[in-house]
Design a protein around this motif. Structure first.
Motif, PDB file in Angstrom:
ATOM      1  N   ARG A 141       0.844  -1.184   0.000  1.00  0.00           N
ATOM      2  CA  ARG A 141       0.000   0.000   0.000  1.00  0.00           C
ATOM      3  C   ARG A 141       0.883   1.238   0.000  1.00  0.00           C
ATOM      4  NH1 ARG A 141      -4.547   2.455   4.147  1.00  0.00           N
ATOM      5  NH2 ARG A 141      -2.680   2.954   5.394  1.00  0.00           N
ATOM      6  N   LEU A 142       0.718   2.049  -1.014  1.00  0.00           N
ATOM      7  CA  LEU A 142       1.446   3.299  -1.121  1.00  0.00           C
ATOM      8  C   LEU A 142       0.626   4.429  -0.520  1.00  0.00           C
ATOM      9  CD1 LEU A 142       2.795   3.066  -4.791  1.00  0.00           C
ATOM     10  CD2 LEU A 142       3.748   2.080  -2.698  1.00  0.00           C
ATOM     11  N   SER A 143       1.335   5.410   0.037  1.00  0.00           N
ATOM     12  CA  SER A 143       0.681   6.593   0.587  1.00  0.00           C
ATOM     13  C   SER A 143       1.259   7.844  -0.055  1.00  0.00           C
ATOM     14  CB  SER A 143       0.886   6.669   2.101  1.00  0.00           C
ATOM     15  OG  SER A 143       0.310   5.561   2.759  1.00  0.00           O
ATOM     16  N   CYS A 144       0.411   8.825  -0.216  1.00  0.00           N
ATOM     17  CA  CYS A 144       0.826  10.126  -0.729  1.00  0.00           C
ATOM     18  C   CYS A 144       0.288  11.166   0.245  1.00  0.00           C
ATOM     19  CB  CYS A 144       0.276  10.353  -2.126  1.00  0.00           C
ATOM     20  SG  CYS A 144       0.481  12.031  -2.751  1.00  0.00           S
ATOM     21  N   ALA A 145       1.183  11.749   1.020  1.00  0.00           N
ATOM     22  CA  ALA A 145       0.788  12.738   2.027  1.00  0.00           C
ATOM     23  C   ALA A 145       1.005  14.138   1.474  1.00  0.00           C
ATOM     24  CB  ALA A 145       1.599  12.538   3.294  1.00  0.00           C
ATOM     25  N   ALA A 146      -0.057  14.936   1.535  1.00  0.00           N
ATOM     26  CA  ALA A 146       0.015  16.318   1.051  1.00  0.00           C
ATOM     27  C   ALA A 146       0.211  17.276   2.217  1.00  0.00           C
ATOM     28  CB  ALA A 146      -1.262  16.669   0.301  1.00  0.00           C
ATOM     29  N   SER A 147       0.973  18.338   1.973  1.00  0.00           N
ATOM     30  CA  SER A 147       1.233  19.319   3.033  1.00  0.00           C
ATOM     31  C   SER A 147       0.068  20.288   3.219  1.00  0.00           C
ATOM     32  CB  SER A 147       2.506  20.101   2.706  1.00  0.00           C
ATOM     33  OG  SER A 147       2.341  20.802   1.483  1.00  0.00           O
ATOM     34  N   GLY A 148      -0.901  20.222   2.319  1.00  0.00           N
ATOM     35  CA  GLY A 148      -2.068  21.073   2.421  1.00  0.00           C
ATOM     36  C   GLY A 148      -3.328  20.312   2.038  1.00  0.00           C
ATOM     37  N   SER A 149      -4.436  21.001   2.036  1.00  0.00           N
ATOM     38  CA  SER A 149      -5.713  20.355   1.739  1.00  0.00           C
ATOM     39  C   SER A 149      -5.791  19.870   0.297  1.00  0.00           C
ATOM     40  CB  SER A 149      -6.851  21.340   2.003  1.00  0.00           C
ATOM     41  OG  SER A 149      -8.086  20.773   1.622  1.00  0.00           O
ATOM     42  N   ILE A 150      -6.369  18.685   0.151  1.00  0.00           N
ATOM     43  CA  ILE A 150      -6.587  18.136  -1.190  1.00  0.00           C
ATOM     44  C   ILE A 150      -8.079  18.026  -1.506  1.00  0.00           C
ATOM     45  CG2 ILE A 150      -4.425  16.843  -1.207  1.00  0.00           C
ATOM     46  CD1 ILE A 150      -6.115  14.306  -0.670  1.00  0.00           C
ATOM     47  N   SER A 151      -8.924  18.408  -0.566  1.00  0.00           N
ATOM     48  CA  SER A 151     -10.363  18.169  -0.714  1.00  0.00           C
ATOM     49  C   SER A 151     -10.968  18.888  -1.918  1.00  0.00           C
ATOM     50  CB  SER A 151     -11.099  18.570   0.557  1.00  0.00           C
ATOM     51  OG  SER A 151     -10.909  19.947   0.827  1.00  0.00           O
ATOM     52  N   SER A 152     -10.413  20.046  -2.284  1.00  0.00           N
ATOM     53  CA  SER A 152     -11.002  20.805  -3.379  1.00  0.00           C
ATOM     54  C   SER A 152     -10.288  20.595  -4.710  1.00  0.00           C
ATOM     55  CB  SER A 152     -10.991  22.302  -3.040  1.00  0.00           C
ATOM     56  OG  SER A 152      -9.672  22.742  -2.856  1.00  0.00           O
ATOM     57  N   ILE A 153      -9.272  19.739  -4.686  1.00  0.00           N
ATOM     58  CA  ILE A 153      -8.532  19.469  -5.914  1.00  0.00           C
ATOM     59  C   ILE A 153      -9.384  18.617  -6.852  1.00  0.00           C
ATOM     60  CG2 ILE A 153      -6.491  18.301  -6.854  1.00  0.00           C
ATOM     61  CD1 ILE A 153      -5.895  20.913  -5.444  1.00  0.00           C
ATOM     62  N   TYR A 154      -9.333  18.917  -8.146  1.00  0.00           N
ATOM     63  CA  TYR A 154     -10.145  18.205  -9.135  1.00  0.00           C
ATOM     64  C   TYR A 154      -9.961  16.689  -9.004  1.00  0.00           C
ATOM     65  CZ  TYR A 154     -11.807  16.580 -13.669  1.00  0.00           C
ATOM     66  OH  TYR A 154     -12.464  15.897 -14.658  1.00  0.00           O
ATOM     67  N   ALA A 155      -8.702  16.256  -8.918  1.00  0.00           N
ATOM     68  CA  ALA A 155      -8.425  14.823  -8.782  1.00  0.00           C
ATOM     69  C   ALA A 155      -7.001  14.621  -8.296  1.00  0.00           C
ATOM     70  CB  ALA A 155      -8.621  14.105 -10.113  1.00  0.00           C
ATOM     71  N   MET A 156      -6.758  13.441  -7.763  1.00  0.00           N
ATOM     72  CA  MET A 156      -5.419  13.013  -7.383  1.00  0.00           C
ATOM     73  C   MET A 156      -5.102  11.745  -8.163  1.00  0.00           C
ATOM     74  SD  MET A 156      -4.345  15.180  -5.064  1.00  0.00           S
ATOM     75  CE  MET A 156      -2.944  14.287  -4.390  1.00  0.00           C
ATOM     76  N   GLY A 157      -3.848  11.625  -8.553  1.00  0.00           N
ATOM     77  CA  GLY A 157      -3.509  10.451  -9.353  1.00  0.00           C
ATOM     78  C   GLY A 157      -2.178   9.843  -8.973  1.00  0.00           C
ATOM     79  N   TRP A 158      -2.022   8.587  -9.320  1.00  0.00           N
ATOM     80  CA  TRP A 158      -0.750   7.872  -9.171  1.00  0.00           C
ATOM     81  C   TRP A 158      -0.204   7.566 -10.561  1.00  0.00           C
ATOM     82  CZ3 TRP A 158       2.132   7.004  -4.932  1.00  0.00           C
ATOM     83  CH2 TRP A 158       1.522   7.113  -3.675  1.00  0.00           C
ATOM     84  N   TYR A 159       1.045   7.913 -10.761  1.00  0.00           N
ATOM     85  CA  TYR A 159       1.782   7.578 -11.974  1.00  0.00           C
ATOM     86  C   TYR A 159       2.888   6.591 -11.607  1.00  0.00           C
ATOM     87  CZ  TYR A 159      -0.094  11.539 -14.699  1.00  0.00           C
ATOM     88  OH  TYR A 159      -0.904  12.410 -15.388  1.00  0.00           O
ATOM     89  N   ARG A 160       3.424   5.955 -12.635  1.00  0.00           N
ATOM     90  CA  ARG A 160       4.612   5.146 -12.430  1.00  0.00           C
ATOM     91  C   ARG A 160       5.516   5.238 -13.644  1.00  0.00           C
ATOM     92  NH1 ARG A 160       2.115  -1.046 -12.632  1.00  0.00           N
ATOM     93  NH2 ARG A 160       1.639  -1.104 -14.880  1.00  0.00           N
ATOM     94  N   GLN A 161       6.800   5.019 -13.376  1.00  0.00           N
ATOM     95  CA  GLN A 161       7.772   4.998 -14.458  1.00  0.00           C
ATOM     96  C   GLN A 161       8.723   3.837 -14.244  1.00  0.00           C
ATOM     97  OE1 GLN A 161      10.070   8.600 -15.122  1.00  0.00           O
ATOM     98  NE2 GLN A 161      10.352   8.036 -17.274  1.00  0.00           N
ATOM     99  N   ALA A 162       8.699   2.928 -15.180  1.00  0.00           N
ATOM    100  CA  ALA A 162       9.605   1.782 -15.150  1.00  0.00           C
ATOM    101  C   ALA A 162      10.876   2.131 -15.919  1.00  0.00           C
ATOM    102  CB  ALA A 162       8.922   0.570 -15.768  1.00  0.00           C
ATOM    103  N   PRO A 163      11.973   1.446 -15.621  1.00  0.00           N
ATOM    104  CA  PRO A 163      13.228   1.720 -16.323  1.00  0.00           C
ATOM    105  C   PRO A 163      13.066   1.626 -17.829  1.00  0.00           C
ATOM    106  CG  PRO A 163      13.609   0.293 -14.445  1.00  0.00           C
ATOM    107  CD  PRO A 163      12.116   0.409 -14.586  1.00  0.00           C
ATOM    108  N   GLY A 164      13.502   2.663 -18.534  1.00  0.00           N
ATOM    109  CA  GLY A 164      13.448   2.661 -19.981  1.00  0.00           C
ATOM    110  C   GLY A 164      12.083   2.887 -20.582  1.00  0.00           C
TER     111      GLY A 164
END
Length: 118
Positions: A19-42
């Motif tokens: 389980r990954l976590s993404c902690a924000a230093s400020g409020s995220i409630s009004s943000i349009y969306a939150m997303g997870w990206y990934r980048q594999a080698p190459g």
């Protein structure tokens, strides 16, 4: 500027979970969306999962049925539950804020490394 810090990565065997976590230093409630990206080698960075302010979710075909994105606005945190991990899930995972369906806010953080290997 809101900062995002990803955590929870590690080395696991195929079939295991993280389980990954993404902690924000400020409020995220009004943000349009939150997303997870990934980048594999190459490989290019890809959007893995996204969750709107209303809780709607969408996923890349490669992770549907295995990954679940969720958010806790009270904690300003977004999670990515990853089950049945495969070696091809190995990548650095990043979270980002969306201003609209296609417009990101802020910059890329350090990410968290996920390695799936036997």
């Amino acid at each position: 500027q809101v900062q995002l810090v990803e955590s929870g990565g590690g080395l696991v065997q195929p079939g295991e979970s993280l389980r990954l976590s993404c902690a924000a230093s400020g409020s995220i409630s009004s943000i349009y969306a939150m997303g997870w990206y990934r980048q594999a080698p190459g490989k290019q960075r890809e959007l893995v999962a996204r969750i709107s302010s209303g809780g709607s979710t969408d996923y890349a075909d490669s992770v549907k049925g295995r990954f679940t994105i969720s958010r806790d606005d009270a904690k300003n945190t977004v999670y990515l539950q990853m089950n049945s991990l495969k070696p091809e899930d190995t990548a650095v995972y990043y979270c980002r804020r969306f201003m609209s369906a296609s417009l990101l806010i802020g910059s890329w953080g350090q990410g968290t490394q996920v390695t799936v290997s036997s």
